[in-house]
Design an enzyme around this catalytic site. Structure first.
Site, PDB file in Angstrom:
ATOM      1  N   GLU A  27       3.291  -5.613  13.705  1.00  0.00           N
ATOM      2  CA  GLU A  27       2.240  -5.711  14.723  1.00  0.00           C
ATOM      3  C   GLU A  27       1.764  -7.173  14.770  1.00  0.00           C
ATOM      4  O   GLU A  27       1.437  -7.695  15.815  1.00  0.00           O
ATOM      5  CB  GLU A  27       1.078  -4.769  14.378  1.00  0.00           C
ATOM      6  CG  GLU A  27       0.044  -4.656  15.469  1.00  0.00           C
ATOM      7  CD  GLU A  27      -1.169  -3.844  15.044  1.00  0.00           C
ATOM      8  OE1 GLU A  27      -1.222  -3.389  13.897  1.00  0.00           O
ATOM      9  OE2 GLU A  27      -2.078  -3.700  15.877  1.00  0.00           O
TER      10      GLU A  27
ATOM     11  N   ARG B  32       0.826  -1.214   0.000  1.00  0.00           N
ATOM     12  CA  ARG B  32       0.000   0.000   0.000  1.00  0.00           C
ATOM     13  C   ARG B  32       0.855   1.257   0.000  1.00  0.00           C
ATOM     14  O   ARG B  32       0.401   2.321  -0.411  1.00  0.00           O
ATOM     15  CB  ARG B  32      -0.984  -0.027   1.173  1.00  0.00           C
ATOM     16  CG  ARG B  32      -2.042  -1.130   1.017  1.00  0.00           C
ATOM     17  CD  ARG B  32      -3.008  -1.149   2.183  1.00  0.00           C
ATOM     18  NE  ARG B  32      -2.374  -1.501   3.432  1.00  0.00           N
ATOM     19  CZ  ARG B  32      -2.252  -2.740   3.916  1.00  0.00           C
ATOM     20  NH1 ARG B  32      -2.747  -3.767   3.237  1.00  0.00           N
ATOM     21  NH2 ARG B  32      -1.675  -2.964   5.068  1.00  0.00           N
TER      22      ARG B  32
HETATM   23  P1  AMP Z   1       4.351  -1.640  11.735  1.00  0.00           P
HETATM   24  O1  AMP Z   1       5.653  -2.160  11.291  1.00  0.00           O
HETATM   25  O2  AMP Z   1       3.837  -2.316  12.975  1.00  0.00           O
HETATM   26  O3  AMP Z   1       4.344  -0.124  11.880  1.00  0.00           O
HETATM   27  O4  AMP Z   1       3.286  -2.026  10.643  1.00  0.00           O
HETATM   28  C1  AMP Z   1       3.129  -1.247   9.535  1.00  0.00           C
HETATM   29  C2  AMP Z   1       2.803  -2.048   8.313  1.00  0.00           C
HETATM   30  O5  AMP Z   1       1.875  -3.108   8.539  1.00  0.00           O
HETATM   31  C3  AMP Z   1       2.169  -1.160   7.293  1.00  0.00           C
HETATM   32  O6  AMP Z   1       2.709  -1.527   6.030  1.00  0.00           O
HETATM   33  C4  AMP Z   1       0.703  -1.435   7.385  1.00  0.00           C
HETATM   34  O7  AMP Z   1       0.133  -1.443   6.120  1.00  0.00           O
HETATM   35  C5  AMP Z   1       0.576  -2.790   8.071  1.00  0.00           C
HETATM   36  N1  AMP Z   1      -0.293  -2.760   9.263  1.00  0.00           N
HETATM   37  C6  AMP Z   1       0.094  -2.978  10.550  1.00  0.00           C
HETATM   38  N2  AMP Z   1      -0.923  -2.914  11.397  1.00  0.00           N
HETATM   39  C7  AMP Z   1      -2.014  -2.633  10.655  1.00  0.00           C
HETATM   40  C8  AMP Z   1      -3.395  -2.411  10.973  1.00  0.00           C
HETATM   41  N3  AMP Z   1      -3.848  -2.473  12.225  1.00  0.00           N
HETATM   42  N4  AMP Z   1      -4.231  -2.123   9.965  1.00  0.00           N
HETATM   43  C9  AMP Z   1      -3.764  -2.039   8.690  1.00  0.00           C
HETATM   44  N5  AMP Z   1      -2.492  -2.251   8.326  1.00  0.00           N
HETATM   45  C10 AMP Z   1      -1.615  -2.538   9.296  1.00  0.00           C
END
Ligand code: AMP
Length: 170
Positions: A95, A58
């Site tokens: 996450e 995305r």
């Molecule tokens: P992070 O590394 O935890 O900041 O996760 C970010 C990446 O995971 C991004 O590329 C987001 O598109 C995806 N992502 C993580 N958590 C979510 C969520 N709750 N909803 C949508 N996309 C998420």
């Protein structure tokens, strides 16, 4: 325009307990999509940037129009095994789960000024890994930016070395 109202929440996707923020419901609305891209571009209008680095998948949808409008090159960071030439790889925690990302080793020239773009900031692990790769290749991170920030997950804390911008805080 209330961009937050265009983001759909999907409970328990892709795993129980995760509140998935679905940005596709914003992207499909022509006015909301345009406003989101224009707002991101406006933040950096006066910066001199060379490259936008977008994070699969995305981050490509958001990063490519931002790069075009800022008259920057676009560099994709992809999931492992997709890029054809020599890559630099990094494994990081999400996450939900862990993953390996790659960037072409020759995508960035030492000293280039880089904006990192993704759709959403959650824990910050993804963006931190990308920033480390960009810096290893000699790029200077000017800022990191997102459409959505999940503030409770405190991703900003992991990215405290950089200016962090987001349009919608949830
Ligand atoms: P992070 O590394 O935890 O900041 O996760 C970010 C990446 O995971 C991004 O590329 C987001 O598109 C995806 N992502 C993580 N958590 C979510 C969520 N709750 N909803 C949508 N996309 C998420």
């Amino acid at each position: 325009m209330d961009l937050a109202s265009y983001i759909r929440n999907i409970p328990d996707f892709p795993r129980p307990g995760i509140q998935f923020k679905d940005v596709t419901t914003l992207l499909k609305e022509k006015d909301a999509f345009r406003v989101a891209i224009d707002q991101l571009v406006e933040i950096f209008r006066k910066e001199s940037l060379d490259l936008v680095v977008g994070i699969e998948a995305r981050g490509f949808i958001v990063g490519a129009p931002v790069a075009y409008l800022l008259h920057c090159g676009f560099v994709p960071v992809r999931k492992k095994g997709k890029l054809p030439a020599a890559t630099l790889a990094k494994t990081y925690t999400l996450e939900y789960g862990s993953a390996t990302l790659e960037i072409h080793r020759d995508a960035i020239t030492r000293g280039q000024r880089v904006l990192v773009v993704d759709d959403l900031l959650a824990t910050g692990g993804t963006t931190k890994a990308v920033c480390e790769m960009v810096e290893e290749l000699g790029g200077n991170i000017v800022a990191v930016s997102f459409v959505i920030e999940l503030e409770a997950l405190r991703g900003r804390d992991k990215l405290s070395r950089y200016p962090v911008y987001s349009l919608v805080k949830l």
